[in-house]
Design an enzyme around this catalytic site. Structure first.
Site, PDB file in Angstrom:
ATOM      1  N   GLY A  79       7.279   4.664  28.516  1.00  0.00           N
ATOM      2  CA  GLY A  79       7.024   4.140  27.184  1.00  0.00           C
ATOM      3  C   GLY A  79       5.579   3.745  26.960  1.00  0.00           C
ATOM      4  O   GLY A  79       5.216   3.325  25.858  1.00  0.00           O
ATOM      5  N   GLU A  80       4.749   3.876  27.989  1.00  0.00           N
ATOM      6  CA  GLU A  80       3.346   3.497  27.863  1.00  0.00           C
ATOM      7  C   GLU A  80       2.451   4.717  28.102  1.00  0.00           C
ATOM      8  O   GLU A  80       2.312   5.565  27.231  1.00  0.00           O
ATOM      9  CB  GLU A  80       3.037   2.331  28.813  1.00  0.00           C
ATOM     10  CG  GLU A  80       3.819   1.074  28.437  1.00  0.00           C
ATOM     11  CD  GLU A  80       3.462  -0.124  29.285  1.00  0.00           C
ATOM     12  OE1 GLU A  80       2.255  -0.439  29.382  1.00  0.00           O
ATOM     13  OE2 GLU A  80       4.368  -0.754  29.861  1.00  0.00           O
ATOM     14  N   MET A  81       1.893   4.847  29.303  1.00  0.00           N
ATOM     15  CA  MET A  81       0.997   5.972  29.559  1.00  0.00           C
ATOM     16  C   MET A  81       1.762   7.225  29.983  1.00  0.00           C
ATOM     17  O   MET A  81       1.217   8.331  29.963  1.00  0.00           O
ATOM     18  CB  MET A  81      -0.054   5.567  30.597  1.00  0.00           C
ATOM     19  CG  MET A  81      -0.957   4.449  30.074  1.00  0.00           C
ATOM     20  SD  MET A  81      -2.021   3.663  31.326  1.00  0.00           S
ATOM     21  CE  MET A  81      -3.298   4.890  31.490  1.00  0.00           C
TER      22      MET A  81
END
Length: 332
Positions: free
Chosen positions: A126-128
């Protein structure tokens, strides 16, 4: 002879004044921020590059600085961060400034230190949205990085432990000393206005310092959000997600109030857009106190004196990719 005696007297008086200021500061619940100590400069420079390098993300456009922007108080100034493919993050990005002073990292404290935290976003879908293996593949395909890692760590192979160690070493330098409040603590009694000093007294007398104390003015304990009355914003499990204990639900790491003027919106869900709103909510829910408009304004005025010297450095020039460097896939 007279000149020597006079110089000695002046030095003695100055020394006594400095010692008296230090003793006065020691009596306060908030302490001045000290500059970082024992920093490995080579590791800091490597960590700085990695902090700003978007090639550690799947999309090739996200870096640590995306959500912890060092031009914006070490955060992104939105309620919850944007991740890979415009995913909405579940929680507000805490500031990276002075994060070395925290007892643990993340709102729920799931990372013991900066090194443990640094690897999380890289591999978080959900981030990088990368993997540690792919991130290392990218770095090993860039000759300049290979040389710099070997220079700093003395090893032929790059691994994720080196990556997170270097990023953490850079983040240790991101402290913000010399705020007007620190100057006041250290003896400059003209550093704060009358309203700001009255705001600090209200901050102490109302009980805010029970949680917001120390160098970071917070960050050193976990506390329940909604002590006197329940908090009605977005409320994930909080600390309970780490400990598995029901009594830890709604508990979060107390955020630092250093540079708080710059780190809006506030709370774990970014629900308070202004300091005025945040002070009102915390007064009612945590202390059972309804601040008057004048009291609120004075506390806000005090909080704005906690903005220190922001990290200043040349932006790193990132080494170019080689022909063999895996290219980012922002649309897959």
């Amino acid at each position: 002879m007279k000149h020597t005696i006079l110089s000695t007297a002046v030095a003695l008086v100055s020394g006594i004044a400095i010692q008296s200021a230090a003793l006065a500061a020691a009596d306060e619940p908030i302490q001045p921020i000290k500059p970082p100590a024992s920093i490995n400069i080579g590791m800091v420079e490597l960590g700085k590059k990695l902090y700003f390098d978007p090639r550690l993300s799947k999309s090739g456009i996200m870096s640590c600085n995306t959500c912890h922007n060092l031009s914006m108080g070490g955060t992104d100034n939105i309620p919850t961060s944007v991740g890979d493919k415009w995913q909405q993050g579940p929680i507000n990005a805490p500031t990276v400034l002075n994060s070395s002073l925290n007892l643990a990292q993340f709102w729920d404290g799931r990372a013991a230190d900066l090194k443990a935290q640094a690897g999380g976003p890289i591999a978080n879908p959900g981030e990088m949205a990368f993997t540690h293996t792919l991130a290392i593949n990218v770095l090993e395909s860039i000759p300049a990085y290979v040389r710099e890692f070997k220079l700093v760590f003395g090893k032929d192979k790059i691994d994720i432990d080196q990556v997170t160690t270097a990023i953490a070493e850079f983040e240790k330098t991101l402290v913000t000393p010399n705020s007007r409040f620190d100057q006041w603590l250290l003896g400059n009694k003209t550093a704060l206005t009358k309203d700001e000093q009255e705001g600090y007294k209200l901050f102490k007398d109302s009980g805010c310092v029970a949680c917001h104390n120390g160098e970071a003015v917070g960050g050193n304990s976990f506390q329940k959000m909604g002590v006197v009355a329940p908090y009605k914003g977005n409320m994930p499990d909080g600390r309970a997600a780490v400990t598995g204990k029901d009594e830890d639900r709604f508990n979060y790491k107390v955020p630092t109030l250093r540079n708080v003027e710059m780190t809006y919106p506030y709370f774990h869900d970014g629900a308070a857009n202004t300091l005025t709103e945040a002070v009102d909510v915390m007064g009612r829910l945590q202390l059972g106190k309804k601040f008057t408009k004048d009291e609120n304004a004075k506390i806000v005025a005090f909080l704005k004196t906690l903005t220190g010297d922001q990290p200043t450095f040349m932006l790193p020039i990132l080494p170019p990719s080689s022909d063999s460097t895996p290219r980012p896939t922002p649309f897959k």
